[in-house]
Design a protein around this motif. Structure first.
Motif, PDB file in Angstrom:
ATOM      1  N   HIS A 243       0.831  -1.207   0.000  1.00  0.00           N
ATOM      2  CA  HIS A 243       0.000   0.000   0.000  1.00  0.00           C
ATOM      3  C   HIS A 243       0.864   1.255   0.000  1.00  0.00           C
ATOM      4  O   HIS A 243       0.582   2.219  -0.732  1.00  0.00           O
ATOM      5  CB  HIS A 243      -0.928   0.003   1.226  1.00  0.00           C
ATOM      6  CG  HIS A 243      -1.729   1.255   1.364  1.00  0.00           C
ATOM      7  ND1 HIS A 243      -1.441   2.222   2.311  1.00  0.00           N
ATOM      8  CD2 HIS A 243      -2.788   1.722   0.655  1.00  0.00           C
ATOM      9  CE1 HIS A 243      -2.302   3.220   2.187  1.00  0.00           C
ATOM     10  NE2 HIS A 243      -3.129   2.945   1.198  1.00  0.00           N
ATOM     11  N   ASN A 244       1.917   1.240   0.788  1.00  0.00           N
ATOM     12  CA  ASN A 244       2.802   2.398   0.857  1.00  0.00           C
ATOM     13  C   ASN A 244       3.466   2.677  -0.476  1.00  0.00           C
ATOM     14  O   ASN A 244       3.579   3.832  -0.903  1.00  0.00           O
ATOM     15  CB  ASN A 244       3.855   2.172   1.945  1.00  0.00           C
ATOM     16  CG  ASN A 244       4.302   3.457   2.602  1.00  0.00           C
ATOM     17  OD1 ASN A 244       5.199   4.121   2.107  1.00  0.00           O
ATOM     18  ND2 ASN A 244       3.656   3.811   3.700  1.00  0.00           N
ATOM     19  N   LEU A 245       3.903   1.612  -1.165  1.00  0.00           N
ATOM     20  CA  LEU A 245       4.563   1.777  -2.453  1.00  0.00           C
ATOM     21  C   LEU A 245       3.577   2.304  -3.509  1.00  0.00           C
ATOM     22  O   LEU A 245       3.908   3.212  -4.284  1.00  0.00           O
ATOM     23  CB  LEU A 245       5.161   0.445  -2.907  1.00  0.00           C
ATOM     24  CG  LEU A 245       5.933   0.451  -4.224  1.00  0.00           C
ATOM     25  CD1 LEU A 245       7.127   1.411  -4.163  1.00  0.00           C
ATOM     26  CD2 LEU A 245       6.408  -0.966  -4.583  1.00  0.00           C
ATOM     27  N   ILE A 388       5.010   2.188   8.949  1.00  0.00           N
ATOM     28  CA  ILE A 388       4.297   2.183  10.225  1.00  0.00           C
ATOM     29  C   ILE A 388       3.363   3.383  10.325  1.00  0.00           C
ATOM     30  O   ILE A 388       2.202   3.263  10.742  1.00  0.00           O
ATOM     31  CB  ILE A 388       5.305   2.180  11.394  1.00  0.00           C
ATOM     32  CG1 ILE A 388       6.092   0.862  11.411  1.00  0.00           C
ATOM     33  CG2 ILE A 388       4.593   2.398  12.721  1.00  0.00           C
ATOM     34  CD1 ILE A 388       7.256   0.844  12.364  1.00  0.00           C
ATOM     35  N   LYS A 389       3.849   4.537   9.916  1.00  0.00           N
ATOM     36  CA  LYS A 389       3.066   5.763  10.050  1.00  0.00           C
ATOM     37  C   LYS A 389       1.897   5.822   9.069  1.00  0.00           C
ATOM     38  O   LYS A 389       0.780   6.209   9.435  1.00  0.00           O
ATOM     39  CB  LYS A 389       3.977   6.970   9.827  1.00  0.00           C
ATOM     40  CG  LYS A 389       3.253   8.312   9.899  1.00  0.00           C
ATOM     41  CD  LYS A 389       4.217   9.457   9.627  1.00  0.00           C
ATOM     42  CE  LYS A 389       3.478  10.798   9.643  1.00  0.00           C
ATOM     43  NZ  LYS A 389       4.404  11.932   9.351  1.00  0.00           N
ATOM     44  N   ASN A 390       2.136   5.408   7.815  1.00  0.00           N
ATOM     45  CA  ASN A 390       1.158   5.652   6.754  1.00  0.00           C
ATOM     46  C   ASN A 390       0.226   4.484   6.452  1.00  0.00           C
ATOM     47  O   ASN A 390      -0.885   4.714   5.955  1.00  0.00           O
ATOM     48  CB  ASN A 390       1.878   6.038   5.453  1.00  0.00           C
ATOM     49  CG  ASN A 390       2.701   7.301   5.592  1.00  0.00           C
ATOM     50  OD1 ASN A 390       2.401   8.165   6.409  1.00  0.00           O
ATOM     51  ND2 ASN A 390       3.759   7.408   4.794  1.00  0.00           N
ATOM     52  N   SER A 391       0.685   3.255   6.723  1.00  0.00           N
ATOM     53  CA  SER A 391      -0.063   2.130   6.178  1.00  0.00           C
ATOM     54  C   SER A 391      -0.364   0.988   7.124  1.00  0.00           C
ATOM     55  O   SER A 391      -1.349   0.266   6.922  1.00  0.00           O
ATOM     56  CB  SER A 391       0.708   1.560   4.957  1.00  0.00           C
ATOM     57  OG  SER A 391       0.843   2.521   3.948  1.00  0.00           O
ATOM     58  N   LEU A 392       0.459   0.741   8.121  1.00  0.00           N
ATOM     59  CA  LEU A 392       0.372  -0.503   8.878  1.00  0.00           C
ATOM     60  C   LEU A 392      -0.982  -0.679   9.565  1.00  0.00           C
ATOM     61  O   LEU A 392      -1.635  -1.730   9.416  1.00  0.00           O
ATOM     62  CB  LEU A 392       1.502  -0.578   9.902  1.00  0.00           C
ATOM     63  CG  LEU A 392       1.624  -1.919  10.641  1.00  0.00           C
ATOM     64  CD1 LEU A 392       1.806  -3.060   9.637  1.00  0.00           C
ATOM     65  CD2 LEU A 392       2.789  -1.888  11.620  1.00  0.00           C
ATOM     66  N   LYS A 393      -1.424   0.324  10.270  1.00  0.00           N
ATOM     67  CA  LYS A 393      -2.687   0.204  11.013  1.00  0.00           C
ATOM     68  C   LYS A 393      -3.860   0.051  10.045  1.00  0.00           C
ATOM     69  O   LYS A 393      -4.741  -0.801  10.234  1.00  0.00           O
ATOM     70  CB  LYS A 393      -2.891   1.427  11.906  1.00  0.00           C
ATOM     71  CG  LYS A 393      -4.140   1.346  12.775  1.00  0.00           C
ATOM     72  CD  LYS A 393      -4.227   2.552  13.711  1.00  0.00           C
ATOM     73  CE  LYS A 393      -5.466   2.472  14.575  1.00  0.00           C
ATOM     74  NZ  LYS A 393      -5.560   3.652  15.506  1.00  0.00           N
ATOM     75  N   ALA A 394      -3.875   0.847   8.996  1.00  0.00           N
ATOM     76  CA  ALA A 394      -4.989   0.818   8.048  1.00  0.00           C
ATOM     77  C   ALA A 394      -5.048  -0.504   7.293  1.00  0.00           C
ATOM     78  O   ALA A 394      -6.129  -1.077   7.101  1.00  0.00           O
ATOM     79  CB  ALA A 394      -4.866   1.981   7.066  1.00  0.00           C
ATOM     80  N   THR A 395      -3.891  -1.005   6.870  1.00  0.00           N
ATOM     81  CA  THR A 395      -3.902  -2.259   6.119  1.00  0.00           C
ATOM     82  C   THR A 395      -4.243  -3.446   7.023  1.00  0.00           C
ATOM     83  O   THR A 395      -4.903  -4.386   6.580  1.00  0.00           O
ATOM     84  CB  THR A 395      -2.542  -2.522   5.435  1.00  0.00           C
ATOM     85  OG1 THR A 395      -1.490  -2.421   6.391  1.00  0.00           O
ATOM     86  CG2 THR A 395      -2.298  -1.545   4.316  1.00  0.00           C
ATOM     87  N   SER A 396      -3.804  -3.406   8.275  1.00  0.00           N
ATOM     88  CA  SER A 396      -4.145  -4.483   9.209  1.00  0.00           C
ATOM     89  C   SER A 396      -5.653  -4.570   9.405  1.00  0.00           C
ATOM     90  O   SER A 396      -6.239  -5.661   9.390  1.00  0.00           O
ATOM     91  CB  SER A 396      -3.449  -4.262  10.554  1.00  0.00           C
ATOM     92  OG  SER A 396      -2.041  -4.309  10.414  1.00  0.00           O
ATOM     93  N   LYS A 397      -6.279  -3.430   9.568  1.00  0.00           N
ATOM     94  CA  LYS A 397      -7.737  -3.394   9.725  1.00  0.00           C
ATOM     95  C   LYS A 397      -8.422  -3.867   8.446  1.00  0.00           C
ATOM     96  O   LYS A 397      -9.359  -4.680   8.484  1.00  0.00           O
ATOM     97  CB  LYS A 397      -8.186  -1.976  10.065  1.00  0.00           C
ATOM     98  CG  LYS A 397      -9.696  -1.837  10.218  1.00  0.00           C
ATOM     99  CD  LYS A 397     -10.080  -0.392  10.497  1.00  0.00           C
ATOM    100  CE  LYS A 397     -11.601  -0.257  10.568  1.00  0.00           C
ATOM    101  NZ  LYS A 397     -12.020   1.154  10.775  1.00  0.00           N
ATOM    102  N   ALA A 398      -7.951  -3.385   7.310  1.00  0.00           N
ATOM    103  CA  ALA A 398      -8.559  -3.772   6.029  1.00  0.00           C
ATOM    104  C   ALA A 398      -8.392  -5.260   5.765  1.00  0.00           C
ATOM    105  O   ALA A 398      -9.288  -5.904   5.194  1.00  0.00           O
ATOM    106  CB  ALA A 398      -7.931  -2.960   4.902  1.00  0.00           C
TER     107      ALA A 398
END
Length: 441
Positions: A243-245, A388-398
């Motif tokens: 997602h970050n890339l 960690i800042k931009n994607s980790l939490k959002a992608t884990s939830k998704a």
């Protein structure tokens, strides 16, 4: 470089090519078209994006226009998507000469396709499994095959593997023997099984097989305009890294293809990225044929800028605008890597290919680098802190939501049921179930 007219194509076909903005022949076209027109069997090997379809379609259409007679040519190819693309090119080239092309692939109505075959179209573009089935079930409806002048195996290295052996044999039994037809084999990777056909016995009065191997399998050239990079990626954060890339400054607006090894991974990533508002579609064997077709159309039209696919999308598909290829999963076969990254940097354009490398992938990466004769450079513009800042939490939830949705919709149940159905069919035929790539057709 010579013109199409200079290498033997008629005016009407030159005009059709010009209308498609194809002005001058590529190297593989210039090398093979005159020889095919001269009656020779041909093995053509050249890198992806080099115009192999025109190399066999143009001489076949030239000869067809002189003496059309029932089913003039049959083109076999390993995947439905590639068959559809080839059929589109034949239709475009023959739009002004009343050319009749039949597409025969799995996932569509067997009755409708059998009826199309009965009508004796000029050319049949098919996957071997479906055409072999029609031949075996309807032998009286394929009598027109006795006049076939050309047989083409596109992506011949795949078709000549054991996965397609039985179906290929079923197709061949319905057409004239090699002494009474021309056989054309085209591929991006000329394997030993393909190359040895050059030395097969030649019947009296039959011109020998001609091998034009512009890019030898032992000396594969990755285009200079294709940048090869890698990102060292812990397995647990691959979705966040992806997602970050895809949303980074470099690639936030790019047309991208993401390659994975399994259908379940493709479906999961599609759902994750869609929940994160990335315009995404997917291509894999668990999708119904109409959805597979729609996915490619959406990606080609730009309605989706990201295509997540298994190796269904790695061969032959011509989508010129692709700027980035991501190997989310590293392929097992180095040649599959070559086909994947060949989806970008086509027709002299620039392109990037970035591979996600986990600790389990090191052996495969070394084999790929040895095979292509190049080292990948580390892509360092994405840091752990960014992920960690931009994607980790959002992608884990998704990801959790995507998995729940797939379970609720029975995606894995459908996969298991399909596998069980194939096993029962194989047992019914008195054979062990095939565990091969064949079933992606």
């Amino acid at each position: 470089m010579s013109s199409f007219k200079a290498i033997g194509l008629p005016d009407w076909l030159c005009n059709a090519l010009h209308a498609m903005r194809i002005i001058k022949p590529t190297s593989i076209q210039a090398a093979t078209i005159p020889e095919i027109l001269n009656g020779r069997d041909c093995i053509g090997g050249a890198k992806t994006g080099s115009g192999k379809t025109i190399a066999f379609a143009a001489p076949m259409l030239t000869q067809w226009a002189v003496d059309p007679c029932g089913v003039f040519g049959i083109v076999l190819t390993p995947t439905r998507e590639l068959a559809m693309q080839i059929a589109d090119q034949f239709a475009a080239l023959g739009a002004n000469v009343n050319l009749k092309v039949a597409l025969v692939i799995g996932g569509e109505s067997m009755i409708n396709q059998t009826n199309k075959v009965k009508e004796n179209p000029d050319f049949i573009i098919a996957t071997p499994g479906r055409l072999a089935h029609i031949i075996s079930e309807n032998p009286d409806d394929v009598r027109g095959f006795s006049r076939v002048k050309y047989l083409v195996l596109d992506e011949a290295d795949r078709l000549l593997t054991d996965s397609f052996g039985e179906d290929l044999a079923g197709c061949l039994k319905a057409i004239p023997d090699p002494t009474k037809r021309q056989t054309l084999l085209f591929t991006a990777t000329v394997t030993d099984s393909v190359r040895t056909l050059k030395d097969k016995p030649v019947a009296e009065g039959k011109l020998p097989v001609l091998l034009h191997e512009l890019d030898k399998i032992d000396d594969v050239v990755i285009p200079d305009k294709l940048s090869l990079g890698f990102i060292l990626t812990p397995f647990m954060v691959k979705e966040a890294m992806l997602h970050n890339l895809l949303t980074s400054e470099d690639y936030g607006d790019s047309s991208s293809i993401v390659f994975v090894n399994r259908s379940e991974t493709a479906e999961t990533l599609r759902r994750i990225l869609r929940k994160l508002e990335v315009r995404v579609t997917s291509l894999h064997s668990q999708l119904p044929q109409q959805e597979r077709t729609n996915s490619l159309q959406r990606f080609r039209a730009g309605a989706a800028r990201v295509l997540v696919t298994t190796d269904l999308g790695s061969r032959g598909l011509d989508i010129p605008t692709v700027q980035l290829v991501i190997n989310y999963d590293i392929p097992r076969d180095p040649d599959d890597f070559i086909h994947r990254v060949g989806r970008t940097a086509r027709a002299e354009r620039k392109g990037d290919a970035i591979s996600f490398i986990t600790p389990n992938d090191l052996t495969r990466i070394l084999a790929i680098e040895e095979r292509i004769g190049r080292k990948m450079e580390e892509y360092k513009k994405i840091t752990d802190n960014q992920v960690i800042k931009n994607s980790l939490k959002a992608t884990s939830k998704a990801k959790v939501e995507a998995r729940m949705d797939m379970d609720r919709e029975g995606f894995n149940d459908r996969s298991r049921n399909r596998k069980r159905r194939l096993e029962l069919e194989a047992q019914f035929e008195g054979k062990a179930p095939k565990r091969s790539k064949k079933n992606i057709n």
